[in-house]
Design a protein around this motif. Structure first.
Motif, PDB file in Angstrom:
ATOM      1  N   ILE A  28      35.327  37.843  41.429  1.00  0.00           N
ATOM      2  CA  ILE A  28      35.542  36.471  40.896  1.00  0.00           C
ATOM      3  C   ILE A  28      34.090  35.602  41.031  1.00  0.00           C
ATOM      4  O   ILE A  28      33.457  35.966  42.009  1.00  0.00           O
ATOM      5  N   ILE A  31      32.317  30.969  42.973  1.00  0.00           N
ATOM      6  CA  ILE A  31      33.595  30.914  43.733  1.00  0.00           C
ATOM      7  C   ILE A  31      33.183  29.133  44.484  1.00  0.00           C
ATOM      8  O   ILE A  31      32.150  29.134  45.005  1.00  0.00           O
ATOM      9  N   THR A  33      35.949  27.279  46.562  1.00  0.00           N
ATOM     10  CA  THR A  33      36.474  27.652  47.814  1.00  0.00           C
ATOM     11  C   THR A  33      37.446  28.887  48.008  1.00  0.00           C
ATOM     12  O   THR A  33      37.502  29.432  47.166  1.00  0.00           O
ATOM     13  N   MET A  34      37.267  29.232  49.222  1.00  0.00           N
ATOM     14  CA  MET A  34      38.411  30.437  49.661  1.00  0.00           C
ATOM     15  C   MET A  34      39.119  29.684  50.932  1.00  0.00           C
ATOM     16  O   MET A  34      38.665  29.101  51.864  1.00  0.00           O
ATOM     17  N   ASN A  71      31.671  35.842  49.635  1.00  0.00           N
ATOM     18  CA  ASN A  71      31.672  35.518  48.211  1.00  0.00           C
ATOM     19  C   ASN A  71      31.295  36.569  47.401  1.00  0.00           C
ATOM     20  O   ASN A  71      32.121  36.902  46.464  1.00  0.00           O
ATOM     21  N   ASN A  74      34.035  39.000  47.543  1.00  0.00           N
ATOM     22  CA  ASN A  74      35.552  38.450  47.431  1.00  0.00           C
ATOM     23  C   ASN A  74      36.399  38.630  48.103  1.00  0.00           C
ATOM     24  O   ASN A  74      37.580  38.927  48.053  1.00  0.00           O
ATOM     25  N   ILE A  95      41.550  31.702  46.308  1.00  0.00           N
ATOM     26  CA  ILE A  95      40.231  31.618  45.958  1.00  0.00           C
ATOM     27  C   ILE A  95      40.103  30.891  44.548  1.00  0.00           C
ATOM     28  O   ILE A  95      40.778  30.992  43.470  1.00  0.00           O
ATOM     29  N   ARG A  96      39.186  29.713  44.790  1.00  0.00           N
ATOM     30  CA  ARG A  96      39.031  29.173  43.453  1.00  0.00           C
ATOM     31  C   ARG A  96      37.749  29.552  43.000  1.00  0.00           C
ATOM     32  O   ARG A  96      36.471  29.385  43.678  1.00  0.00           O
ATOM     33  N   GLY A  97      37.712  30.035  41.754  1.00  0.00           N
ATOM     34  CA  GLY A  97      36.604  30.467  40.999  1.00  0.00           C
ATOM     35  C   GLY A  97      36.839  30.951  39.495  1.00  0.00           C
ATOM     36  O   GLY A  97      37.942  30.525  39.093  1.00  0.00           O
ATOM     37  N   GLU A 108      42.494  28.476  40.488  1.00  0.00           N
ATOM     38  CA  GLU A 108      42.757  28.954  41.839  1.00  0.00           C
ATOM     39  C   GLU A 108      43.599  30.198  41.683  1.00  0.00           C
ATOM     40  O   GLU A 108      44.594  30.081  41.028  1.00  0.00           O
TER      41      GLU A 108
END
Length: 120
Positions: A28, A31, A33-34, A71, A74, A95-97, A108
């Motif tokens: 991913i 990135i 946010t996680m 990151n 991942n 995870i947003r990416g 997301e």
């Protein structure tokens, strides 16, 4: 399609600890946010912790839970200490990416969840 897989859930006594892990099946990129959220039976899903430009926790876990992530790999973790029966829920990582190196199609991604049960 990226898949997130959580692990580390289980049945523990109040006061004990668990460490949840989340791994992505593919890379991913970009990135943003996680994070971790949870959903207890009969309740709405709620945010537990999120890691981005800053780290934020829900009030009900502050001082007990700690989120960390990598990151490049991942992966995202949730260290849960001093667990309480009210922490019982299915925990989801997100995870947003983007699957694109160029940042196209940011979205997301969510895992399937791992059950955490705390008994008194």
């Amino acid at each position: 399609q990226v898949q997130l897989v959580e692990s580390g859930g289980g049945l523990v006594q109040a006061g004990e600890s668990l460490r949840l892990s989340c791994n992505a099946s593919r890379s991913i990129f970009n990135i943003v946010t996680m994070g971790w959220s949870r959903q207890a039976p009969g309740k709405q899903r709620e945010l537990v912790a999120i890691l981005g430009s800053s780290t934020n926790y829900a009030d009900f876990v502050k001082g007990r839970f700690a989120i960390s992530g990598n990151n490049a790999k991942n992966t995202v973790y949730l260290q849960m200490n001093s667990l309480k029966p009210e922490d019982t829920a299915v925990y989801y990582c997100h995870i947003r990416g983007s699957e694109s190196r160029y940042g196209v199609g940011v979205r997301e991604y969510w895992g399937q969840g791992t059950q955490v049960t705390v008994y008194s």
